[in-house]
Design an enzyme around this catalytic site. Structure first.
Site, PDB file in Angstrom:
ATOM      1  CG  ASP A 133      -2.227   0.799   1.153  1.00 42.80           C
ATOM      2  OD1 ASP A 133      -2.424   1.143   0.033  1.00 42.80           O
ATOM      3  OD2 ASP A 133      -2.434   1.370   2.339  1.00 42.80           O
TER       4      ASP A 133
ATOM      5  CD  GLU B 277      -3.367   8.300  -3.829  1.00 50.83           C
ATOM      6  OE1 GLU B 277      -3.435   7.138  -3.364  1.00 50.83           O
ATOM      7  OE2 GLU B 277      -3.278   9.326  -3.291  1.00 50.83           O
TER       8      GLU B 277
ATOM      9  CB  THR C 255      -8.680   4.321  10.709  1.00 47.81           C
ATOM     10  OG1 THR C 255      -7.557   4.792  10.008  1.00 47.81           O
ATOM     11  CG2 THR C 255      -8.880   4.829  11.911  1.00 47.81           C
TER      12      THR C 255
HETATM   13  P1  13P Z   1      -8.652   4.582   6.439  1.00 54.68           P
HETATM   14  O1  13P Z   1      -7.536   4.291   7.540  1.00 54.68           O
HETATM   15  O2  13P Z   1      -9.226   5.863   6.337  1.00 54.68           O
HETATM   16  O3  13P Z   1      -9.514   3.284   6.624  1.00 54.68           O
HETATM   17  O4  13P Z   1      -7.678   4.436   5.114  1.00 54.68           O
HETATM   18  C1  13P Z   1      -7.148   3.302   4.582  1.00 54.68           C
HETATM   19  C2  13P Z   1      -6.475   3.335   3.362  1.00 54.68           C
HETATM   20  O5  13P Z   1      -7.104   4.010   2.586  1.00 54.68           O
HETATM   21  C3  13P Z   1      -5.292   2.666   3.385  1.00 54.68           C
HETATM   22  O6  13P Z   1      -4.458   3.064   2.135  1.00 54.68           O
END
Ligand code: 13P
Length: 275
Positions: free
Chosen positions: A82, A134, A231
């Site tokens: 990621d 992105e 999160t």
């Molecule tokens: P959140 O932590 O807001 O769920 O976002 C996760 C995310 O987009 C990781 O790339």
């Protein structure tokens, strides 16, 4: 089952007009909890390893964990890097057996993002690894990185980007943010529709935590095929720990954390599958 690449599961989601969850993994109990949810719903799942986990020195360890999980899984599992903005890190991930990588050049100049994204696609595709790119940097704190620029993706940039970069998935900024929203997010669905209409690759929504259910459903109807959640899973883990912390039974405390993550992941999967 062996690891699956991102393109394969997003093609499946396109057929069923659903979205595949990308859950960030940080620990064994949380990974077990979200795998239990995915298998119960018979839903493919993307196990994402983010920059915070990598900074903690867990890249190889979590990749091993995900591969092991995939081997015994009844649903397709993608091992995804990621938000990487480092070509070297992407090459390392490919070496560690990741089946998908994200190159995030959205915080820099558009021309640099275009050039580096192409470079990553060339390298990753040669190894059979999918690529997410992105456009329109996502606001909020993203695994420790803070973006202050407005994040509504520029549609001219999308047009120019997809004409040149053969990526498998594209994350777009439409008013979404990482972390917990201070107020109800204001997502620009017209902009998302415009990206879809111009034939963008599979569209990705970051910052899935805290987006209301009706907005998630609308985004999927328009064409979002991958939704990232980190999160809310971390908060669920902590909530589970807190609920059992007075117990002296160590494994009962870990089971509570795992169960809390399972329940949160199951709820997201239900929405993403349109149930
Ligand atoms: P959140 O932590 O807001 O769920 O976002 C996760 C995310 O987009 C990781 O790339």
């Amino acid at each position: 089952m062996a690891l699956t690449d991102l393109k394969t599961v997003l093609d499946m989601a396109e057929q069923t007009k659903t979205a595949i969850p990308a859950f960030n993994i940080d620990s064994i109990p949380a990974t077990e909890g979200l795998m239990e949810a995915a298998e119960a719903a018979e839903c493919p799942v993307i196990l994402a390893i983010g920059q915070a986990a990598i900074k903690e020195g867990r890249m190889a360890y979590l990749a091993d964990l995900a591969r092991r999980v995939a081997e015994s899984s009844r649903v397709p599992v993608v091992l995804h890097l990621d938000h990487s903005s480092s070509y070297e890190q992407i090459v390392r991930a490919i070496g560690l057996g990741f089946s998908s990588v994200m190159y995030d050049g959205s915080h820099g100049a558009f021309e640099d993002n275009l050039r580096e994204s192409k470079n990553v696609v060339r390298t990753a595709h040669a190894a059979g690894v999918s690529v997410e790119c992105e456009l329109g940097a996502i606001l909020g704190v993203e695994d420790g990185m803070k973006h202050e620029r407005p994040n509504l993706v520029d549609l001219n940039e999308v047009r120019a980007f997809i004409a040149e970069v053969d990526c498998d998935a594209l994350a777009v900024g439409i008013g979404n943010a990482h972390g917990i929203y201070k107020s109800t997010p204001n997502l620009d669905f017209d902009r998302l529709q415009a990206c879809r209409d111009m034939g963008a690759p599979h569209l990705v929504l970051h910052g899935g935590s805290g987006i209301p259910e009706d907005m998630l459903r609308r985004a999927i109807t328009i064409g979002i095929r991958k939704i990232n959640v980190a999160t809310e899973l971390r908060l669920a883990y902590l909530e589970g720990l807190r609920s059992a912390i007075t117990s002296d039974d160590f494994y009962a405390v870990l089971r509570a954390a795992r169960e809390s993550v399972r329940a949160t992941a199951a709820d997201k999967i239900r929405i993403f599958q349109g149930r």
